[in-house]
Motif scaffolding. Sequence first.
Motif, PDB file in Angstrom:
ATOM      1  N   THR A 205     -10.120   8.043  -1.447  1.00 42.83           N
ATOM      2  CA  THR A 205     -10.579   7.251  -2.582  1.00 42.83           C
ATOM      3  C   THR A 205     -10.472   5.764  -2.277  1.00 42.83           C
ATOM      4  O   THR A 205     -11.380   4.987  -2.598  1.00 42.83           O
ATOM      5  N   ILE A 206      -9.385   5.353  -1.642  1.00 41.26           N
ATOM      6  CA  ILE A 206      -9.215   3.949  -1.235  1.00 41.26           C
ATOM      7  C   ILE A 206     -10.317   3.555  -0.262  1.00 41.26           C
ATOM      8  O   ILE A 206     -10.922   2.481  -0.387  1.00 41.26           O
ATOM      9  N   ASP A 207     -10.596   4.424   0.703  1.00 40.81           N
ATOM     10  CA  ASP A 207     -11.668   4.150   1.674  1.00 40.81           C
ATOM     11  C   ASP A 207     -13.024   4.015   0.977  1.00 40.81           C
ATOM     12  O   ASP A 207     -13.823   3.132   1.320  1.00 40.81           O
ATOM     13  N   ASN A 208     -13.286   4.881   0.002  1.00 43.08           N
ATOM     14  CA  ASN A 208     -14.550   4.813  -0.735  1.00 43.08           C
ATOM     15  C   ASN A 208     -14.642   3.529  -1.564  1.00 43.08           C
ATOM     16  O   ASN A 208     -15.715   2.911  -1.637  1.00 43.08           O
TER      17      ASN A 208
ATOM     18  N   PRO B 198      -7.259  15.335  -5.203  1.00 49.10           N
ATOM     19  CA  PRO B 198      -6.919  13.905  -5.298  1.00 49.10           C
ATOM     20  C   PRO B 198      -6.449  13.303  -3.968  1.00 49.10           C
ATOM     21  O   PRO B 198      -5.268  13.034  -3.768  1.00 49.10           O
ATOM     22  N   ASP B 199      -7.393  13.080  -3.065  1.00 48.13           N
ATOM     23  CA  ASP B 199      -7.092  12.464  -1.773  1.00 48.13           C
ATOM     24  C   ASP B 199      -7.103  10.943  -1.973  1.00 48.13           C
ATOM     25  O   ASP B 199      -8.166  10.316  -2.036  1.00 48.13           O
ATOM     26  N   ILE B 200      -5.919  10.378  -2.083  1.00 50.90           N
ATOM     27  CA  ILE B 200      -5.795   8.962  -2.427  1.00 50.90           C
ATOM     28  C   ILE B 200      -6.374   8.067  -1.330  1.00 50.90           C
ATOM     29  O   ILE B 200      -7.089   7.106  -1.627  1.00 50.90           O
TER      30      ILE B 200
ATOM     31  N   LEU C 285       0.830  -1.198   0.000  1.00 51.93           N
ATOM     32  CA  LEU C 285       0.000   0.000   0.000  1.00 51.93           C
ATOM     33  C   LEU C 285       0.869   1.254   0.000  1.00 51.93           C
ATOM     34  O   LEU C 285       0.575   2.229  -0.693  1.00 51.93           O
ATOM     35  N   HIS C 286       1.954   1.231   0.738  1.00 53.29           N
ATOM     36  CA  HIS C 286       2.875   2.369   0.811  1.00 53.29           C
ATOM     37  C   HIS C 286       3.358   2.760  -0.594  1.00 53.29           C
ATOM     38  O   HIS C 286       3.274   3.926  -0.992  1.00 53.29           O
ATOM     39  N   ARG C 287       3.837   1.789  -1.335  1.00 55.67           N
ATOM     40  CA  ARG C 287       4.345   2.054  -2.687  1.00 55.67           C
ATOM     41  C   ARG C 287       3.204   2.410  -3.640  1.00 55.67           C
ATOM     42  O   ARG C 287       3.358   3.287  -4.505  1.00 55.67           O
ATOM     43  N   PHE C 288       2.077   1.735  -3.521  1.00 51.07           N
ATOM     44  CA  PHE C 288       0.928   2.004  -4.377  1.00 51.07           C
ATOM     45  C   PHE C 288       0.509   3.464  -4.279  1.00 51.07           C
ATOM     46  O   PHE C 288       0.262   4.118  -5.305  1.00 51.07           O
ATOM     47  N   LYS C 289       0.414   4.003  -3.064  1.00 48.84           N
ATOM     48  CA  LYS C 289       0.006   5.401  -2.896  1.00 48.84           C
ATOM     49  C   LYS C 289       0.985   6.334  -3.607  1.00 48.84           C
ATOM     50  O   LYS C 289       0.558   7.303  -4.247  1.00 48.84           O
ATOM     51  N   LYS C 290       2.268   6.031  -3.533  1.00 50.70           N
ATOM     52  CA  LYS C 290       3.266   6.853  -4.234  1.00 50.70           C
ATOM     53  C   LYS C 290       3.101   6.728  -5.747  1.00 50.70           C
ATOM     54  O   LYS C 290       3.198   7.724  -6.467  1.00 50.70           O
TER      55      LYS C 290
ATOM     56  N   VAL D 100      -9.603   5.727 -11.488  1.00 43.95           N
ATOM     57  CA  VAL D 100     -10.456   5.037 -10.530  1.00 43.95           C
ATOM     58  C   VAL D 100      -9.600   4.010  -9.790  1.00 43.95           C
ATOM     59  O   VAL D 100      -8.718   3.378 -10.382  1.00 43.95           O
ATOM     60  N   ILE D 101      -9.846   3.901  -8.498  1.00 49.00           N
ATOM     61  CA  ILE D 101      -9.189   2.862  -7.692  1.00 49.00           C
ATOM     62  C   ILE D 101     -10.212   1.763  -7.453  1.00 49.00           C
ATOM     63  O   ILE D 101     -11.349   2.026  -7.065  1.00 49.00           O
ATOM     64  N   VAL D 102      -9.779   0.524  -7.702  1.00 52.78           N
ATOM     65  CA  VAL D 102     -10.633  -0.646  -7.538  1.00 52.78           C
ATOM     66  C   VAL D 102     -10.100  -1.471  -6.374  1.00 52.78           C
ATOM     67  O   VAL D 102      -8.907  -1.768  -6.312  1.00 52.78           O
ATOM     68  N   ASN D 103     -10.985  -1.818  -5.444  1.00 51.14           N
ATOM     69  CA  ASN D 103     -10.649  -2.659  -4.294  1.00 51.14           C
ATOM     70  C   ASN D 103     -11.296  -4.022  -4.520  1.00 51.14           C
ATOM     71  O   ASN D 103     -12.488  -4.093  -4.806  1.00 51.14           O
ATOM     72  N   THR D 104     -10.509  -5.071  -4.414  1.00 55.99           N
ATOM     73  CA  THR D 104     -10.987  -6.420  -4.711  1.00 55.99           C
ATOM     74  C   THR D 104     -10.575  -7.389  -3.616  1.00 55.99           C
ATOM     75  O   THR D 104      -9.469  -7.295  -3.087  1.00 55.99           O
TER      76      THR D 104
END
Length: 161
Positions: free
Chosen positions: A145-148, A140-142, A20-25, A40-44
Motif C-alpha cells: 500500500t505504501i508503494d502504491n 492488508p499488505d502495508i 517508517l518502522h513505527r508507522f508500519k506497526k 488509506v495511506i497518503v504519501n506526501t
Amino acid sequence: MEEKLNHIKNYDSLTGISTLHRFKKQVKEVIENNPDKRYVIVNTDFDKFKYINDTIGYDAGDDLLRAFAEFITKESVMNLCCCRVYSDDFLALFEFVDEETIVDYIEMMSARFSDDVKKRYMNVNLTISSGASDIDKDNPDIMATIDNANAARKYAKESND
C-alpha cells in the motif's frame, strides 16, 4: 542504551514524529483493532525541495520539515498516525470515507500549509504532491500500500511539473 536505540528506531531525529518502522506497526495495530473500517495511506512530499534548500538554506528547509510534521500531527483531524520516511517524504494513515472526501481534504491541507509557508518565507511558493492508496481489507499488505501511494504521488508530481 536499549531505550535510546528504541527511540532512534521509532522516532525521526529531525521532526520527532514516527519513523517508517513505527508507522508500519501503528497501521497494523489500527487495522487489527478496527477490522470493519477501511483505511488509506497518503504519501506526501514537497515539490522542488532541493530548490527550497538551495534558495532559503538547509536550516530553513529543516524548519519547514519540522513545521510540516507538526502541522500533520496537530492540524490534521483525519490523520490517525503519520511518519517521516526520509527527506521531505511523509506518510499518513486516514480512515477511508470516500475518494472525493480524501482528495478534497488533502488539497485543503496542502493549500493551508503552503499558505503558512508563504507567510513565513515570502519568496517561497511551496507546492505539495500527494498520492493515496487504500489498504486491501482482505490482504492488508502495508508495504504494498505504501508503494502504491508512492507511485500515485510520483504520478501527481509529474502532472504538477
